[in-house]
Design a protein around this motif. Structure first.
Motif, PDB file in Angstrom:
ATOM      1  N   VAL A  75      20.841 -29.273 -27.706  1.00 16.64           N
ATOM      2  CA  VAL A  75      20.184 -30.487 -27.205  1.00 16.64           C
ATOM      3  C   VAL A  75      19.970 -31.498 -28.335  1.00 16.64           C
ATOM      4  O   VAL A  75      20.205 -32.701 -28.159  1.00 16.64           O
ATOM      5  N   PHE A  76      19.563 -31.030 -29.514  1.00 18.70           N
ATOM      6  CA  PHE A  76      19.397 -31.940 -30.648  1.00 18.70           C
ATOM      7  C   PHE A  76      20.744 -32.535 -31.062  1.00 18.70           C
ATOM      8  O   PHE A  76      20.829 -33.699 -31.467  1.00 18.70           O
ATOM      9  N   LEU A  77      21.803 -31.754 -30.944  1.00 28.56           N
ATOM     10  CA  LEU A  77      23.139 -32.270 -31.243  1.00 28.56           C
ATOM     11  C   LEU A  77      23.537 -33.352 -30.244  1.00 28.56           C
ATOM     12  O   LEU A  77      24.039 -34.419 -30.637  1.00 28.56           O
ATOM     13  N   PHE A  78      23.308 -33.107 -28.955  1.00 33.47           N
ATOM     14  CA  PHE A  78      23.579 -34.127 -27.930  1.00 33.47           C
ATOM     15  C   PHE A  78      22.775 -35.399 -28.212  1.00 33.47           C
ATOM     16  O   PHE A  78      23.289 -36.514 -28.110  1.00 33.47           O
ATOM     17  N   SER A  79      21.495 -35.218 -28.532  1.00 34.32           N
ATOM     18  CA  SER A  79      20.613 -36.358 -28.788  1.00 34.32           C
ATOM     19  C   SER A  79      21.120 -37.192 -29.960  1.00 34.32           C
ATOM     20  O   SER A  79      21.063 -38.423 -29.933  1.00 34.32           O
ATOM     21  N   ARG A 122      13.819 -38.009 -28.050  1.00 37.34           N
ATOM     22  CA  ARG A 122      14.788 -37.926 -26.954  1.00 37.34           C
ATOM     23  C   ARG A 122      15.171 -36.472 -26.682  1.00 37.34           C
ATOM     24  O   ARG A 122      15.356 -36.063 -25.533  1.00 37.34           O
ATOM     25  N   ALA A 123      15.287 -35.680 -27.742  1.00 39.66           N
ATOM     26  CA  ALA A 123      15.584 -34.258 -27.567  1.00 39.66           C
ATOM     27  C   ALA A 123      14.432 -33.547 -26.870  1.00 39.66           C
ATOM     28  O   ALA A 123      14.646 -32.683 -26.006  1.00 39.66           O
ATOM     29  N   LEU A 176      24.915 -38.524 -17.497  1.00 46.21           N
ATOM     30  CA  LEU A 176      25.825 -37.684 -18.281  1.00 46.21           C
ATOM     31  C   LEU A 176      25.040 -36.724 -19.174  1.00 46.21           C
ATOM     32  O   LEU A 176      25.361 -35.532 -19.257  1.00 46.21           O
ATOM     33  N   MET A 177      23.986 -37.228 -19.831  1.00 51.25           N
ATOM     34  CA  MET A 177      23.152 -36.383 -20.689  1.00 51.25           C
ATOM     35  C   MET A 177      22.456 -35.298 -19.874  1.00 51.25           C
ATOM     36  O   MET A 177      22.394 -34.127 -20.273  1.00 51.25           O
TER      37      MET A 177
END
Length: 347
Positions: free
Chosen positions: A21-25, A88-89, A312-313
């Motif tokens: 999740v932190f990577l996506f953020s 955001r994460a 998408l997120m």
């Protein structure tokens, strides 16, 4: 102790989800900043319509400035990049995905959580149903092949496996649509239900009717390969010494096959079947698109084409957690089937 192994595996799942999740953020930070700023401007314009009559032009400009600064602080947009990524994460980890920019739910709502709640059951319904039939037919056929290796049925089905296993699902789907929808009109071409949908119990029958052709397509693609792998696993197990001993004791062949061989071969077969389900959790983007099936794969495509980053997120987050939970359940199940797993493979 098995419970220590289970606790360690669950903690590993949680840690993996947090890292992803932190990577996506981090990857989507700039795009999400622009999306949130656009939504804030729309919100301010909507609020201004109710206040414009009460304010002078100078007061309107000042109110817009003050309101935007307040909303910026609420959504951490006035903070450094690292802080924005962190908050955001945290929102993603607590399933607070915000609102979509374009896509709405069937009720017209823009909450991302509500949009995803609608599509997840549809994807699970399609692919879980297909996997269940796929596993039942594949394992049954594989056992029959293992009982008579090298015979006509074994050779014929092995050839069919080579032909169909490498066939793309979307290509077979188009062939079956041409044959069973337009040439011989047996099934509908796609969609979740008829338009307008029937009411009462007929509504669920209509969903099953629309589900039949996609499930048939997935099953045809999948069960041949599953039968071939099951055949090889069971055939290898039948050569073991304990099987020879069971036969020497005069046990019936059915008991030897189902009570000894199949039980010993269960771990790899369970893994194979469960992994097939996990790989389909996020939905097949092309496959769902061909059948107009409103699942997670179709939602991915719509979110990408319409640049709806919040959706998408949210879709990526839900797909990730479902996949990690599934892997954890598989590992814990394997721990019951294989005693070596309980002590971390040190036995």
């Amino acid at each position: 102790m098995y419970w220590k192994y289970a606790a360690r595996r669950i903690l590993y799942m949680v840690f993996s989800f947090v890292v992803i999740v932190f990577l996506f953020s981090t990857l989507f930070n700039t795009v999400m900043d622009n999306t949130v700023k656009m939504q804030l401007r729309e919100q301010i314009q909507g609020e201004l319509l109710k206040k414009a009559a009460e304010l002078t032009p100078e007061e309107i400009v000042q109110w817009q400035k003050d309101r935007y600064q307040a909303l910026e602080a609420r959504y951490h947009l006035n903070e450094p990049v690292v802080s924005r990524i962190f908050w955001r994460a945290i929102n993603t980890l607590t399933f607070d995905y915000g609102k979509s920019t374009i896509i709405t739910s069937s009720a017209g709502e823009r909450e991302v959580v509500k949009i995803i709640k609608e599509v997840v059951p549809r994807t699970l319904l399609l692919f879980m149903t297909a996997i269940i039939f796929d596993v039942i037919v594949g394992i049954t056929l594989g056992i029959k092949k293992a009982q008579k290796p090298g015979k006509i049925m074994d050779q014929t089905t092995s050839i069919m496996t080579m032909v169909l296993r490498g066939m793309p699902s979307w290509w077979l789907a188009m062939l079956l649509i041409m044959l069973l929808v337009y040439t011989i009109p047996i099934f509908p071409s796609g969609g979740l239900h008829s338009v307008p949908p029937p009411e009462g119990f007929a509504y669920y029958l209509d969903i099953l009717y629309h589900l039949a052709l996609p499930v048939l397509t997935l099953m045809i693609i999948g069960f041949w390969g599953r039968a071939y792998l099951t055949r090889n696993i069971v055939l290898g197990t039948l050569q073991e010494d304990f099987i020879m001993s069971a036969r020497a004791r005069g046990l019936p062949e059915s008991k030897v096959l189902y009570g000894h061989a199949l039980r010993s071969a269960a771990p790899p077969i369970v893994t194979m079947s469960f992994m097939a389900l996990l790989m389909s959790i996020g939905g097949n983007l092309v496959f769902e698109g061909i059948f107009s099936w409103p699942g997670m794969g179709n939602l991915y495509w719509i979110a990408i084409t319409q640049n709806d980053i919040p959706v998408l997120m949210g879709n990526l987050s839900v797909t990730t957690i479902l996949y990690l939970v599934g892997l954890t359940i598989l590992d814990l199940t394997y721990g019951f089937l294989d005693p070596r797993i309980k002590v971390g493979g040190k036995a």
